[in-house]
Write a protein that holds these residues in place. Structure first.
Motif, PDB file in Angstrom:
ATOM      1  N   MET A 205      47.804  34.722  39.934  1.00 30.80           N
ATOM      2  CA  MET A 205      47.771  35.945  40.742  1.00 30.80           C
ATOM      3  C   MET A 205      47.189  37.092  39.929  1.00 30.80           C
ATOM      4  O   MET A 205      46.319  37.848  40.387  1.00 30.80           O
ATOM      5  CB  MET A 205      49.186  36.335  41.198  1.00 30.80           C
ATOM      6  CG  MET A 205      49.830  35.392  42.189  1.00 30.80           C
ATOM      7  SD  MET A 205      48.962  35.299  43.769  1.00 30.80           S
ATOM      8  CE  MET A 205      48.133  33.725  43.574  1.00 30.80           C
ATOM      9  N   ARG A 206      47.671  37.235  38.717  1.00 35.27           N
ATOM     10  CA  ARG A 206      47.237  38.351  37.861  1.00 35.27           C
ATOM     11  C   ARG A 206      45.733  38.255  37.581  1.00 35.27           C
ATOM     12  O   ARG A 206      45.023  39.262  37.618  1.00 35.27           O
ATOM     13  CB  ARG A 206      48.023  38.371  36.564  1.00 35.27           C
ATOM     14  CG  ARG A 206      49.506  38.613  36.733  1.00 35.27           C
ATOM     15  CD  ARG A 206      50.202  38.771  35.380  1.00 35.27           C
ATOM     16  NE  ARG A 206      49.783  40.006  34.723  1.00 35.27           N
ATOM     17  CZ  ARG A 206      50.334  41.193  34.948  1.00 35.27           C
ATOM     18  NH1 ARG A 206      51.317  41.312  35.840  1.00 35.27           N
ATOM     19  NH2 ARG A 206      49.912  42.271  34.321  1.00 35.27           N
ATOM     20  N   ARG A 210      43.235  41.082  38.919  1.00 35.16           N
ATOM     21  CA  ARG A 210      42.526  41.844  37.875  1.00 35.16           C
ATOM     22  C   ARG A 210      41.023  41.812  38.135  1.00 35.16           C
ATOM     23  O   ARG A 210      40.335  42.833  38.045  1.00 35.16           O
ATOM     24  CB  ARG A 210      42.857  41.260  36.501  1.00 35.16           C
ATOM     25  CG  ARG A 210      42.356  42.100  35.337  1.00 35.16           C
ATOM     26  CD  ARG A 210      42.626  41.417  34.001  1.00 35.16           C
ATOM     27  NE  ARG A 210      44.033  41.190  33.772  1.00 35.16           N
ATOM     28  CZ  ARG A 210      44.594  39.989  33.696  1.00 35.16           C
ATOM     29  NH1 ARG A 210      43.857  38.895  33.818  1.00 35.16           N
ATOM     30  NH2 ARG A 210      45.887  39.863  33.489  1.00 35.16           N
ATOM     31  N   ARG A 211      40.502  40.632  38.460  1.00 33.72           N
ATOM     32  CA  ARG A 211      39.072  40.490  38.721  1.00 33.72           C
ATOM     33  C   ARG A 211      38.689  41.242  40.004  1.00 33.72           C
ATOM     34  O   ARG A 211      37.652  41.915  40.049  1.00 33.72           O
ATOM     35  CB  ARG A 211      38.713  39.003  38.840  1.00 33.72           C
ATOM     36  CG  ARG A 211      37.226  38.738  38.988  1.00 33.72           C
ATOM     37  CD  ARG A 211      36.917  37.263  38.812  1.00 33.72           C
ATOM     38  NE  ARG A 211      37.652  36.416  39.734  1.00 33.72           N
ATOM     39  CZ  ARG A 211      38.682  35.625  39.393  1.00 33.72           C
ATOM     40  NH1 ARG A 211      39.088  35.572  38.139  1.00 33.72           N
ATOM     41  NH2 ARG A 211      39.303  34.886  40.298  1.00 33.72           N
ATOM     42  N   ASP A 215      36.077  44.390  40.378  1.00 27.77           N
ATOM     43  CA  ASP A 215      34.875  44.269  41.200  1.00 27.77           C
ATOM     44  C   ASP A 215      34.864  45.225  42.390  1.00 27.77           C
ATOM     45  O   ASP A 215      33.788  45.585  42.886  1.00 27.77           O
ATOM     46  CB  ASP A 215      34.737  42.833  41.720  1.00 27.77           C
ATOM     47  CG  ASP A 215      34.438  41.852  40.588  1.00 27.77           C
ATOM     48  OD1 ASP A 215      34.044  42.302  39.496  1.00 27.77           O
ATOM     49  OD2 ASP A 215      34.631  40.640  40.806  1.00 27.77           O
ATOM     50  N   ASN A 216      36.048  45.634  42.862  1.00 26.35           N
ATOM     51  CA  ASN A 216      36.113  46.423  44.096  1.00 26.35           C
ATOM     52  C   ASN A 216      36.807  47.777  43.941  1.00 26.35           C
ATOM     53  O   ASN A 216      36.806  48.578  44.879  1.00 26.35           O
ATOM     54  CB  ASN A 216      36.843  45.628  45.186  1.00 26.35           C
ATOM     55  CG  ASN A 216      36.119  44.328  45.526  1.00 26.35           C
ATOM     56  OD1 ASN A 216      35.171  44.313  46.293  1.00 26.35           O
ATOM     57  ND2 ASN A 216      36.590  43.237  44.930  1.00 26.35           N
ATOM     58  N   ALA A 305      50.278  46.433  40.567  1.00 23.91           N
ATOM     59  CA  ALA A 305      49.255  47.485  40.577  1.00 23.91           C
ATOM     60  C   ALA A 305      49.272  48.345  39.319  1.00 23.91           C
ATOM     61  O   ALA A 305      48.230  48.518  38.681  1.00 23.91           O
ATOM     62  CB  ALA A 305      49.391  48.348  41.831  1.00 23.91           C
ATOM     63  N   PRO A 306      50.426  48.895  38.916  1.00 24.49           N
ATOM     64  CA  PRO A 306      50.418  49.721  37.694  1.00 24.49           C
ATOM     65  C   PRO A 306      49.987  48.935  36.458  1.00 24.49           C
ATOM     66  O   PRO A 306      49.241  49.442  35.615  1.00 24.49           O
ATOM     67  CB  PRO A 306      51.879  50.179  37.564  1.00 24.49           C
ATOM     68  CG  PRO A 306      52.448  50.040  38.929  1.00 24.49           C
ATOM     69  CD  PRO A 306      51.767  48.862  39.534  1.00 24.49           C
ATOM     70  N   SER A 307      50.445  47.689  36.374  1.00 24.49           N
ATOM     71  CA  SER A 307      50.112  46.858  35.218  1.00 24.49           C
ATOM     72  C   SER A 307      48.632  46.486  35.204  1.00 24.49           C
ATOM     73  O   SER A 307      47.953  46.609  34.172  1.00 24.49           O
ATOM     74  CB  SER A 307      50.973  45.595  35.234  1.00 24.49           C
ATOM     75  OG  SER A 307      50.612  44.742  34.177  1.00 24.49           O
ATOM     76  N   ILE A 308      48.119  46.054  36.357  1.00 24.41           N
ATOM     77  CA  ILE A 308      46.711  45.667  36.447  1.00 24.41           C
ATOM     78  C   ILE A 308      45.802  46.873  36.222  1.00 24.41           C
ATOM     79  O   ILE A 308      44.755  46.775  35.569  1.00 24.41           O
ATOM     80  CB  ILE A 308      46.402  45.006  37.810  1.00 24.41           C
ATOM     81  CG1 ILE A 308      47.167  43.678  37.953  1.00 24.41           C
ATOM     82  CG2 ILE A 308      44.908  44.788  37.980  1.00 24.41           C
ATOM     83  CD1 ILE A 308      46.775  42.615  36.950  1.00 24.41           C
ATOM     84  N   ASP A 309      46.190  48.019  36.757  1.00 23.54           N
ATOM     85  CA  ASP A 309      45.399  49.238  36.538  1.00 23.54           C
ATOM     86  C   ASP A 309      45.265  49.537  35.051  1.00 23.54           C
ATOM     87  O   ASP A 309      44.172  49.861  34.565  1.00 23.54           O
ATOM     88  CB  ASP A 309      46.047  50.436  37.243  1.00 23.54           C
ATOM     89  CG  ASP A 309      45.837  50.404  38.751  1.00 23.54           C
ATOM     90  OD1 ASP A 309      45.204  49.439  39.224  1.00 23.54           O
ATOM     91  OD2 ASP A 309      46.305  51.327  39.432  1.00 23.54           O
ATOM     92  N   ARG A 310      46.378  49.423  34.342  1.00 23.44           N
ATOM     93  CA  ARG A 310      46.334  49.666  32.887  1.00 23.44           C
ATOM     94  C   ARG A 310      45.431  48.655  32.201  1.00 23.44           C
ATOM     95  O   ARG A 310      44.661  49.001  31.303  1.00 23.44           O
ATOM     96  CB  ARG A 310      47.749  49.596  32.297  1.00 23.44           C
ATOM     97  CG  ARG A 310      48.619  50.805  32.572  1.00 23.44           C
ATOM     98  CD  ARG A 310      49.858  50.802  31.689  1.00 23.44           C
ATOM     99  NE  ARG A 310      50.675  49.614  31.901  1.00 23.44           N
ATOM    100  CZ  ARG A 310      51.637  49.527  32.813  1.00 23.44           C
ATOM    101  NH1 ARG A 310      51.885  50.551  33.623  1.00 23.44           N
ATOM    102  NH2 ARG A 310      52.355  48.417  32.933  1.00 23.44           N
ATOM    103  N   GLU A 311      45.524  47.402  32.637  1.00 23.71           N
ATOM    104  CA  GLU A 311      44.723  46.356  31.999  1.00 23.71           C
ATOM    105  C   GLU A 311      43.229  46.538  32.290  1.00 23.71           C
ATOM    106  O   GLU A 311      42.393  46.369  31.404  1.00 23.71           O
ATOM    107  CB  GLU A 311      45.193  44.976  32.476  1.00 23.71           C
ATOM    108  CG  GLU A 311      46.563  44.597  31.930  1.00 23.71           C
ATOM    109  CD  GLU A 311      47.102  43.310  32.533  1.00 23.71           C
ATOM    110  OE1 GLU A 311      46.364  42.668  33.311  1.00 23.71           O
ATOM    111  OE2 GLU A 311      48.247  42.945  32.241  1.00 23.71           O
ATOM    112  N   VAL A 312      42.899  46.891  33.546  1.00 24.98           N
ATOM    113  CA  VAL A 312      41.489  47.090  33.902  1.00 24.98           C
ATOM    114  C   VAL A 312      40.924  48.290  33.152  1.00 24.98           C
ATOM    115  O   VAL A 312      39.824  48.228  32.590  1.00 24.98           O
ATOM    116  CB  VAL A 312      41.327  47.273  35.424  1.00 24.98           C
ATOM    117  CG1 VAL A 312      39.913  47.731  35.773  1.00 24.98           C
ATOM    118  CG2 VAL A 312      41.634  45.965  36.148  1.00 24.98           C
ATOM    119  N   ARG A 313      41.676  49.365  33.121  1.00 26.45           N
ATOM    120  CA  ARG A 313      41.198  50.537  32.372  1.00 26.45           C
ATOM    121  C   ARG A 313      41.149  50.244  30.872  1.00 26.45           C
ATOM    122  O   ARG A 313      40.266  50.740  30.163  1.00 26.45           O
ATOM    123  CB  ARG A 313      42.095  51.750  32.643  1.00 26.45           C
ATOM    124  CG  ARG A 313      41.920  52.342  34.041  1.00 26.45           C
ATOM    125  CD  ARG A 313      42.487  53.732  34.134  1.00 26.45           C
ATOM    126  NE  ARG A 313      41.790  54.642  33.246  1.00 26.45           N
ATOM    127  CZ  ARG A 313      42.247  55.859  32.929  1.00 26.45           C
ATOM    128  NH1 ARG A 313      43.400  56.287  33.428  1.00 26.45           N
ATOM    129  NH2 ARG A 313      41.562  56.638  32.105  1.00 26.45           N
TER     130      ARG A 313
END
Length: 766
Positions: A205-206, A210-211, A215-216, A305-313
Motif C-alpha cells: 500500500m505504502r 507513495r508513487r 506522480d499526481n 497521508a502525513p507519513s507519505i507526504d513527508r517521504e515524498v517531500r
C-alpha cells in the motif's frame, strides 16, 4: 541517499545491533547481488564493476585506479569509479541492515520464507523499512492501546468480513470497564484503530500510494503574511506538480518554509487512493463493509497521508540536494583548474571602507615582498596618500597585475585602481630603460611593461585568514593582511591557494547551505582530490595543504613530507619518499605517480609516469634507439608522434592504455594540464552600468553556473545573467553543457535594469 544512511545508523544504534556473521557462501551471494545491482544501475559490464570493487577493497584510491589501472577497469573514468564506490558503500550498508531486520523479525517468531525473500531482494532502504514497519517497536499509538485492551480478536473478526450478524453485538463481547472499554462503540473503535494501523503499515500500500502521490500530487505554497516583503514572494501563492518541481525550486521552498515565511502543503486526490486500498481490503458485500470504508478513510487521512507526504517531500529534497551538490562539485572543479598566471609580480588588494584596503605584493613564486594598508575609499577618502603608496609599490617591485577581492568596497576600489593605472601609464613610469632584473622588465629603452587589474572572488579568503593554517604560515600578520596575500596568490595558482580553504566556503554553488553538509563535504573533498591529482604536485614546493589531497596521503603524512624536506633538503628522486615517516608501501604506490620533481636525478620523476612503468620506458627507448637525455627535445617528440601503441604494447609487455599515457607524458614532460585553458580577462579601465546599451557586445568571464543560467563578469558592479534560454542558438538542457566557471565568453546586452542594477545578457548569435 545520505539521509537514508543516517536513518540506517540511528535505527541500528537504537535497536542495539549485534554483528551477524555470514558464511563464505552467504558473503559471496551478497557480493554477487551487489555486483549485479551496481552493474544494472550504472549500465556498466559486470567484469569492470567486479574489478573496481576488488581494487577498492585492496585499499586503492580512485585517482590511482583511474590513472594507473586502466587495463584492469577497462578504462573507466573517475566519475564512473566514484559512482561505483558510492553505490558499493550504500548497498553494503543496506545488506547489513537487511541482516539486522531479518534477525529482529525472526526473534519475534514472525519471519516467513516469503518475507525473508522480499527483504533480501529489497533494492532501497525505503523498501526495506516498509517491509520492517509492521514489526518495528512503536511508540504508544491508538492501535497499541487497543491491543493492550485485548481488542485484537475483534479486529481479526472484522477482517473476516462476515456476511451475517451484528457488528455492535460482536463488539459488545469485549466491553470491560477494567480495561477501559466501556461500550461496544469503544470496543469497535479500538478494533478499527488496529486495522487502520495494519493498512498504514502494509508495504505494498505504502509503495503504491507513495508513487501515486509523486506522480499526481501538487505542491502548494501560501504566504503566512502576504504583506511581508521578501525574496520568496513568488511562493506566496504558488503551485506546481510534484513530478515537475525542479531541484532549485524544491530547495527554495524548503528554505522559505524553514524561515516561516510560507506554509507548504502536498495535495492529491483522495478518491483514487481510497478506491485502491478498498480493492485490496474489501471483499464484496458484508456487514462490516461500511466500517471498513471508514477505517480506510481514517488510515489514509490520519496515518498514511502525513507519513507519505513527508517521504515524498523527503525524496524531492534528497534529489534536489544531490543535484545542488553535483552543481557545486562541477563548479568547484572548474574553479580549481583555472590556469595559473605565471611569471608576474602581483599586488593583492583586500578592499574595505572604514578599515582601509589591505595590500600585499607577492613575487612570481608567491613569496610576500611587502604588506601595507591604504584608505582610498569612504569614509577616509585618503586618495592622494593611497595613490602615492601604491605607485611606489608598483615601481619598486615592477608589479604587472593588481588583483582586487570582490567583497565590500570592491567596485569603489576598482574605480580608484583604474584611475591609478591611467596615471601610471600617462606618467611613463612603466617604461623600462634597460635590461633590468625583475619580472616584467623590458629589454631595451622604451619598452613598456603592462599594468592591468582583475577582480577575483574572495570567497573563503577570510575563512582561510583566520584559520590555524594561516596562523602557522604567517604568524606575525593579522587576519586582513593574510587575506590580501590569499587574494594575490589565488590568481597565481588557484589550485595551490584554494586547497587551503574549506570547499564549502568557496561559494560557487547553489543552495549549498541547505543541503546535507556531510554529503556535501564528501563530494567536494573528492573534487579537490581529483583536481590535485589531475594536475600533480611539485614535491619540493607543495604545501602540506596541497600534499594532503594527493592520493594515499593524509594530513599527517603531508606534514611529514614537508618536515623531511626541511631537514634533508630538496627531494632529488621519488624513491626518497619511502624514507618519510608513516609513508608505507601502499601509500607510496598510490601517491608517487602524482608527485613531480623538477631537475631531479631521473628526468622521469618530473612526469606523471609511475615508477612501476620506468622499465617500460627503458624498453621503449631501446626499441626506438633513443636516450633519456633527449626527453623534451623535438626529435623525441617527432619520433613518438609516429609510434603506434596498439602495435608496440604487446612487444613491451604493457597494456595499450598505459603505453598511450606513457607516450603522452614523454612528449610533454612537465606539462601543466591547466595551460590549455585561456587566461582570464585583465582590465585597465572601469565599465559602468550606465555605459551599457542594448546590443552592446562585450567579453566577460563566467563566475558561476546554476540551473537557470550563468553569471558573467563583464566589468560592472554586479555580474550579468545569461539565462539558460540565451546560452546558445540551440536548446540547452543543462547550462554546464555549454559553459564552465572561468570561461571567457562573448555576450551581448539584452536589457539593463538600472533600478535593480541587473543586466540581462545573451550568447546567441542571432
Amino acid at each position: 541517499m545520505e539521509k537514508e544512511d543516517k536513518v540506517l545508523d540511528a535505527r541500528e544504534a537504537s535497536e542495539g545491533k549485534t554483528k551477524i556473521v555470514q558464511t563464505a557462501a552467504q558473503k559471496a551471494q551478497t557480493q554477487g547481488r551487489i555486483l549485479k545491482q551496481i552493474s544494472a544501475e550504472l549500465q556498466l559490464p559486470q567484469a569492470k564493476v567486479k574489478t573496481t570493487m576488488d581494487l577498492l577493497d585492496e585499499g586503492n584510491t580512485i585517482p590511482f585506479i583511474a590513472r594507473y589501472r586502466k587495463e584492469m577497469t577497462g578504462e573507466l573514468d573517475e566519475n564512473e569509479l566514484r559512482a561505483i564506490e558510492e553505490r558499493l558503500q550504500y548497498l553494503r550498508n543496506l545488506e547489513e541492515r537487511k541482516l539486522e531486520v531479518i534477525r529482529l523479525i525472526d526473534e519475534q517468531g514472525k519471519l516467513t520464507p516469503e518475507l525473508q525473500a522480499a527483504i533480501e531482494q529489497a533494492g532501497k532502504l525505503q523498501e526495506l523499512e516498509d517491509l520492517y514497519r509492521p514489526f518495528r517497536q512503536k511508540r504508544k499509538t491508538r492501535a497499541s492501546v487497543a491491543k493492550e485492551r485485548g481488542l485484537e480478536p475483534l479486529a481479526a473478526w472484522v477482517m473476516t468480513q462476515p456476511k451475517q450478524g451484528n457488528v455492535l453485538a460482536e463488539a459488545g463481547k469485549y466491553v470491560d470497564e477494567a480495561k477501559d472499554v466501556p461500550t461496544p462503540e469503544a470496543a469497535l473503535q479500538g478494533a478499527m484503530d488496529i486495522i487502520a494501523e495494519q493498512i498504514a503499515d502494509d508495504a505494498k500500500m505504502r509503495a503504491w500510494i507513495r508513487r501515486y502521490t509523486h506522480d499526481n500530487g501538487v505542491v502548494r505554497t501560501e504566504a503566512k503574511d502576504k504583506q511581508l516583503e521578501s525574496v520568496y514572494e513568488m511562493y506566496y501563492a504558488y503551485q506546481e506538480p510534484v513530478k515537475r518541481l525542479p531541484p532549485h525550486r524544491t530547495l527554495a521552498i524548503n528554505r522559505a518554509e524553514r524561515e516561516e515565511v510560507i506554509k507548504v502543503a502536498l495535495d492529491v486526490t483522495n478518491d483514487k487512493i481510497h478506491d485502491f486500498i478498498g480493492r485490496h481490503y474489501i471483499r464484496g458485500e458484508s456487514i462490516v463493509k461500511s466500517t471498513l470504508t471508514l477505517i480506510i478513510e481514517d488510515a489514509y487521512k490520519r496515518l498514511l497521508a502525513p507519513s507519505i507526504d513527508r517521504e515524498v517531500r523527503g525524496e524531492l529534497t534528497d534529489k534536489a540536494e544531490e543535484h545542488a551538490i553535483r552543481i557545486f562539485a562541477e563548479n568547484l572543479r572548474a574553479l580549481l583548474l583555472q590556469p595559473p598566471v605565471k611569471g608576474k609580480i602581483v599586488l593583492g588588494v583586500d578592499p574595505a571602507f572604514r578599515t582601509g584596503c589591505k595590500l600585499a605584493v607577492v613575487d612570481d613564486t608567491g613569496k610576500v615582498l611587502e604588506i601595507a594598508v591604504t584608505y582610498p575609499t569612504p569614509p577616509n577618502n585618503k586618495i592622494t596618500e593611497a595613490k602615492a603608496k601604491i605607485k611606489q609599490m608598483i615601481s619598486q617591485y615592477r608589479v604587472e597585475l593588481i588583483v582586487i577581492g570582490n567583497g565590500t568596497a570592491s567596485r569603489e576600489t576598482e574605480q580608484f585602481i583604474a584611475e591609478l593605472i591611467k596615471e601610471v601609464k600617462d606618467s611613463g613610469t612603466l617604461k623600462e630603460t634597460g635590461a633590468g632584473t625583475g619580472v616584467g622588465t623590458g629589454v631595451g629603452t622604451g619598452h613598456s611593461r603592462k599594468l592591468e587589474y582583475i577582480i577575483v572572488s574572495e570567497a573563503g579568503a577570510s575563512v582561510y585568514s583566520a584559520s590555524k593554517l594561516a596562523q602557522t604560515e604567517f604568524p606575525d600578520m593579522d587576519v586582513s593582511e593574510r587575506s590580501a596575500i590569499s587574494i594575490a596568490r589565488r590568481m597565481q595558482d588557484p589550485l595551490a591557494e584554494l586547497v587551503k580553504i574549506d570547499p564549502k566556503s568557496i561559494g560557487v554553488g547553489q543552495y549549498q547551505h541547505d543541503v546535507t553538509q556531510k554529503r556535501l563535504e564528501e563530494s567536494l573533498t573528492g573534487v579537490v582530490e581529483s583536481a590535485v591529482n589531475h594536475v600533480g604536485v611539485d614535491l619540493n614546493t607543495a604545501s602540506p595543504s596541497l600534499l594532503s589531497h594527493v592520493a594515499g596521503v593524509n594530513g599527517t603524512i603531508a606534514k611529514n613530507i614537508v618536515a623531511y624536506r626541511e631537514e634533508h633538503g630538496k627531494f632529488t628522486n621519488r624513491k626518497q619518499l619511502q624514507k618519510v615517516a608513516r609513508l608505507g608501501a601502499k601509500a607510496y604506490e598510490q601517491c608517487v605517480g602524482f608527485m613531480r620533481i623538477s631537475g631531479g636525478e631521473n628526468p622521469l620523476d618530473g612526469t606523471p609516469i609511475h615508477p612501476e612503468s620506468y622499465g617500460v620506458v627503458d624498453a621503449l627507448f631501446q626499441e626506438l634507439r633513443l636516450e633519456l637525455r633527449q626527453l623534451g627535445s623535438q626529435p623525441l617528440r617527432e619520433t613518438l608522434q609516429l609510434l603506434e601503441p596498439e602495435a608496440l604494447a604487446p612487444k613491451l609487455g604493457v597494456g595499450v592504455p598505459t603505453l598511450r599515457d606513457i607516450v603522452d607524458s614523454l612528449q610533454r614532460p612537465g606539462r601543466d594540464p591547466r595551460e590549455s585553458t585561456p587566461l582570464p580577462i585583465f582590465r585597465t579601465d572601469v565599465l559602468k552600468i550606465e555605459d551599457l546599451v542594448a546590443g552592446m557586445e562585450l567579453h566577460g568571464t563566467v563566475r558561476n553556473v546554476i540551473d537557470f543560467g550563468a553569471f558573467v563578469d563583464i566589468g560592472i558592479k554586479n555580474d550579468g545573467l545569461v539565462h539558460i534560454s540565451q546560452l546558445s542558438d540551440s536548446f540547452v538542457k543543462r547550462p554546464m553543457d555549454v559553459v564552465s566557471i572561468g570561461d571567457t565568453v562573448t555576450v551581448r546586452v539584452l536589457e539593463v535594469d538600472m533600478k535593480k542594477g541587473r543586466v540581462s545578457l545573451t550568447m546567441k548569435t542571432q
